[in-house]
Scaffold this motif. Structure first.
Motif, PDB file in Angstrom:
ATOM      1  N   ASN A  68       7.259 -68.922  29.522  1.00 43.65           N
ATOM      2  CA  ASN A  68       7.298 -68.709  28.063  1.00 43.65           C
ATOM      3  C   ASN A  68       8.562 -67.959  27.668  1.00 43.65           C
ATOM      4  N   TYR A 164       7.993 -62.167  16.739  1.00 39.05           N
ATOM      5  CA  TYR A 164       6.983 -62.079  15.676  1.00 39.05           C
ATOM      6  C   TYR A 164       7.543 -62.514  14.319  1.00 39.05           C
ATOM      7  N   ALA A 168       7.669 -66.912  15.632  1.00 39.47           N
ATOM      8  CA  ALA A 168       6.253 -67.232  15.389  1.00 39.47           C
ATOM      9  C   ALA A 168       6.085 -67.896  14.024  1.00 39.47           C
ATOM     10  N   ALA A 172      -1.621 -67.680  15.126  1.00 41.45           N
ATOM     11  CA  ALA A 172      -1.879 -67.519  16.559  1.00 41.45           C
ATOM     12  C   ALA A 172      -0.611 -67.099  17.289  1.00 41.45           C
ATOM     13  N   GLU A 173       0.510 -67.689  16.920  1.00 40.69           N
ATOM     14  CA  GLU A 173       1.783 -67.328  17.534  1.00 40.69           C
ATOM     15  C   GLU A 173       2.168 -65.902  17.191  1.00 40.69           C
ATOM     16  N   ASP A 176       0.065 -63.587  19.301  1.00 37.12           N
ATOM     17  CA  ASP A 176       0.533 -63.596  20.691  1.00 37.12           C
ATOM     18  C   ASP A 176       1.802 -62.772  20.853  1.00 37.12           C
ATOM     19  N   ALA A 179       0.689 -59.093  21.050  1.00 37.22           N
ATOM     20  CA  ALA A 179      -0.509 -58.773  21.830  1.00 37.22           C
ATOM     21  C   ALA A 179      -0.213 -57.631  22.802  1.00 37.22           C
ATOM     22  N   THR A 181      -0.778 -56.748  25.824  1.00 39.19           N
ATOM     23  CA  THR A 181      -1.183 -57.174  27.166  1.00 39.19           C
ATOM     24  C   THR A 181       0.002 -57.069  28.116  1.00 39.19           C
ATOM     25  N   ARG A 184       2.373 -60.097  27.794  1.00 39.47           N
ATOM     26  CA  ARG A 184       3.349 -60.018  26.718  1.00 39.47           C
ATOM     27  C   ARG A 184       4.478 -59.076  27.091  1.00 39.47           C
TER      28      ARG A 184
END
Length: 782
Positions: A68, A164, A168, A172-173, A176, A179, A181, A184
């Motif tokens: 990604n 962002y 995006a 949803a994008e 993500d 996020a 996490t 990310r």
């Protein structure tokens, strides 16, 4: 256990699931600590291993994250606000999805650069995109607690914001991109490293300071400086720069324009100043002095869109038409609002001011008796490109209906009630194209019927002579003469001429013009013919004021139609011109026809022309051509007039549902009965006066100019419209002459005619008639 030879090594979570970190939050205590340590190792390994080894092969999820990152190039177009200006360069409106103006780093205060680096990433100039200590520390801390701790460098923050705010497109994008996490974080770190391999620190810092949010909906240093302080980013004081830098962490919480967060923003600013002093970015003395200052606010809020723009009450109609025009050219509103364009409109502020004053002076929208009435003015220049100069209405553009405001597209949409006898222009032009001249003599009885509408009677609004020339009819507007002429020429040709001269909207689906024709399956012009709308020449069809104005411009431009454009140029963020495709100009009618028709239409301003009273009252002394129009129940009226330089239409109508009549002295909405009882407003009234008051200030002090001379061909007409004078001739000679000229002959006799037998006493038409018409000759019975 090690990997099977030939297989990529995969990290397995305690649950046995491969390639997911989704269960991190389910762990606690010692488990989070162990997993955090493993994650830190995986992160470092993933970022350091060369691609040939299989970057991120520790887990499927890591591999996906790296993929990604490679598929997320930071080369999208950062949204910048677009500015629409008038023809002089003055701002009409700004449009933005993210209020942002990109400026080079040299145009951003050193104070702000230092404040952001000190507060967000004091090791910015030391790392290569990722602060390993901070990142591992954050991962370990986050694995041991339920909260999250930042470890992102300024470069990583730039990447996250870019993903962002720029890349995006869907919700949803966007989710993500931010996020919380490890996946990310890995993708973000990888992109940060890549970014710093291709960009200098100065370029990264410039990108960051132009990208991030400094306040709610305010992005980048320049827009934020303007919004909060009314200044540019290069002129920020130390205290102002510290305030902005502190807001990056949480724009809503530290928004100083929100009364509930003023103290939060002050405290945050002072913290930034302390950090700057502790890192040596500024001296402690300078920081302490800045802390004693107020917040330095001088808000200059930049309105977004046509409705919110300064002076939108006047300019809003033009602004909206610019957006409509650009949308039709393939640029939707989102594209326009994020492209960072300068759209130079063709709107002439002097013409706009004059038209607005005239429209409002005649119909005050704040009065209860006129709140329903729209008095619109559309002004178009001649030639090509065909520049729209003004689009205004008496009703201000806006959302406050209590002030008479509206966001209806009054000057550009289809005014549903028609513009009355202005449409006789199309019948005249179609007749001239068919061979009729402006000296053609038409019969104008008190009433007539049409074979296309059996049983329907059309009457004149007042008394007229039994006959008159086409030029005289254009000035005085007898209905019956034009009903007859439309019948002779053919409804199809008249409808086609309306489209050719400028009513291009009639090429649209009929339902778009008149909702009653929805589903008809043809364009509107075809429905005029199919439905046998005989009253088309009387202007009963919906009409766009702008398109009607362009009809005059077509005639003033030697019969060449060009699409009316509200846009002069579009310059992109790199000062390059943006191009678009517009309809090509077309020769609607021969130049000689247009010139002759224009000269004939000058009669409306003089003598017994329907606009002569308004012209005299205004002191109009310049060359102009025009045509008034009034619909049957006085629910609408209009005036189309043009000079050798420009054309303007004025359309007056009840713009609200269930329209009423419009009465005069004073102007007001009224019942149909009252309007028909001699009180209705006609095209020679408010519309013509509005036109004179619009155009006269623009002509004052200017020398008179003239239309090109009329052509003899279109004055007399073609040979097949010329009727020989057969009076006093023998019947046989008379019939022979008329037949040779292409006419049919009928014979009537008269007793005691005072002449010898079979001598022609009179003929029904002379000197002109429709080609192939039947001429009745009256002969003496002896």
């Amino acid at each position: 256990m090690g990997p099977t030879p030939g297989e990529p090594w995969q990290f397995r979570l305690p649950s046995g699931g491969a390639g997911t970190f989704g269960s991190v939050r389910a762990l606690n205590g010692f488990g989070r600590l162990v997993l955090g340590t493993l994650l830190a190792g995986v992160l470092v390994a993933a970022l350091l291993l060369p691609a040939a080894v299989g970057i991120g092969s520790a887990t499927n999820a890591v591999a996906d994250a790296v993929d990604n990152a490679q598929a997320d190039p930071l080369d999208g177009q950062v949204p910048l606000r677009t500015t629409i200006t008038d023809s002089t360069g003055a701002t009409v409106a700004t449009l933005w999805k993210q209020n942002r103006v990109w400026v080079p780093l040299a145009s951003i205060s050193d104070y702000l650069q230092k404040a952001v680096v000190a507060m967000e990433d004091r090791r910015f100039y030391a790392h290569t995109g990722v602060d390993w200590k901070g990142t591992v520390r954050a991962l370990l801390r986050n694995s041991q607690t339920s909260g999250t701790q930042g470890g992102s460098t300024l470069t990583q923050q730039y990447v996250k914001n870019y993903l962002y705010l720029v890349n995006a497109k869907t919700e949803a994008e966007k989710a993500d991109a931010i996020a919380t996490t490890p996946i990310r974080k890995l993708r973000e770190a990888k992109l940060a490293l890549q970014l710093e391999q291709t960009h200098t620190k100065a370029e990264v810092l410039e990108g960051y300071l132009n990208l991030v949010a400094f306040g709610p909906s305010q992005y980048g240093a320049e827009a934020a400086s303007e919004w909060f302080f009314g200044t540019s980013a290069d002129k920020l004081s130390l205290a102002q720069a510290a305030l902005l830098a502190g807001m990056v962490n949480n724009p809503p919480k530290y928004n100083p324009l929100d009364e509930s967060h003023v103290e939060d923003s002050r405290t945050r600013r002072n913290l930034v100043l302390d950090v700057m002093a502790s890192t040596g970015a500024v001296s402690k003395e300078a920081a302490d002095e800045a802390k004693q200052q107020d917040l330095g606010l001088n808000p200059q809020r930049i309105p977004n869109g046509c409705v919110n723009a300064d002076n939108s009450a006047v300019n809003g109609y033009f602004c909206q038409y610019v957006l409509d025009y650009l949308r039709n050219a393939g640029f939707d509103n989102d594209t326009v609002a994020s492209s960072g364009w300068t759209v130079k409109a063709t709107m002439d502020p002097k013409v706009t001011e004059s038209a607005k004053a005239a429209a409002t002076q005649q119909v005050d929208p704040t009065k209860a008796e006129t709140t329903r009435i729209a008095n619109t003015v559309a002004v178009v220049g001649k030639g090509e490109p065909r520049k729209v100069l003004a689009l205004v209405a008496n009703r201000p553009y806006g959302l406050d209906t209590s002030q008479g405001q509206t966001v209806q597209r009054l000057p550009t949409t289809f005014a549903p009630l028609g513009s009355g006898s202005t449409f006789k222009i199309f019948t005249a032009a179609a007749a001239m194209a068919d061979g009729y001249g402006t000296n053609y003599v038409m019969q104008t009885p008190a009433q007539v019927s049409s074979p296309l509408a059996p049983g329907r009677v059309f009457k004149n609004a007042t008394q007229y002579p039994d006959s008159m020339t086409l030029a005289q009819a254009l000035a005085t507007s007898p209905n019956t003469g034009f009903i007859n002429l439309e019948g002779d020429v053919g409804l199809q040709k008249v409808a086609d001429m309306s489209v050719a001269l400028g009513l291009k909207g009639y090429s649209l689906d009929a339902g778009d013009v008149d909702p009653s024709f929805a589903g008809a399956g043809t364009d509107y012009a075809a429905q005029v013919v199919a439905q046998k709308i005989v009253s088309f020449t009387l202007g009963v069809s919906p009409v766009s004021p702008l398109e009607l104005s362009n009809v005059g411009a077509t005639l003033a431009s030697d019969g060449k139609w060009c699409p009316p454009t509200p846009v002069d140029t579009i310059t992109d963020r790199d000062d390059k011109l943006v191009t678009w495709t517009a309809a090509a100009c077309e020769q609607a009618v021969p130049a000689e026809l247009a010139r002759t028709l224009a000269v004939a239409m000058e009669g409306d301003f003089t003598g017994n022309g329907t606009a002569a009273t308004a012209a005299k009252g205004a002191g109009w002394n310049w060359t102009a051509a025009g045509k008034t129009g009034t619909t049957q129940e006085y629910r609408s009226s209009a005036f189309l007039g043009f000079t050798p330089e420009m054309s303007a239409s004025v359309v007056l109508w009840d713009s609200e549902p269930r329209p009423q009549g419009i009465c005069k002295d004073p102007i007001r909405t009224c019942s149909t009965d009252e309007a028909l009882n001699g009180n209705g407003v006609g095209g020679g009234g408010v519309p013509a006066v509005t036109w004179m008051n619009t155009m006269k200030p623009l002509k004052d002090g200017q020398p008179n100019t003239f239309f090109a001379p009329a052509s003899p061909q279109y004055i007399t007409g073609s040979a097949n419209t010329q009727v020989p004078d057969v009076r006093r001739k023998n019947i046989d000679d008379a019939k022979a002459q008329l037949t040779a000229a292409g006419f049919k002959v009928e014979v009537a006799t008269r007793q005691n005619g005072g002449a010898a037998q079979n001598i022609v006493l009179d003929q029904s038409a002379f000197p002109t008639a429709a080609p192939g018409a039947t001429i009745i000759i009256t002969v003496s019975a002896g």
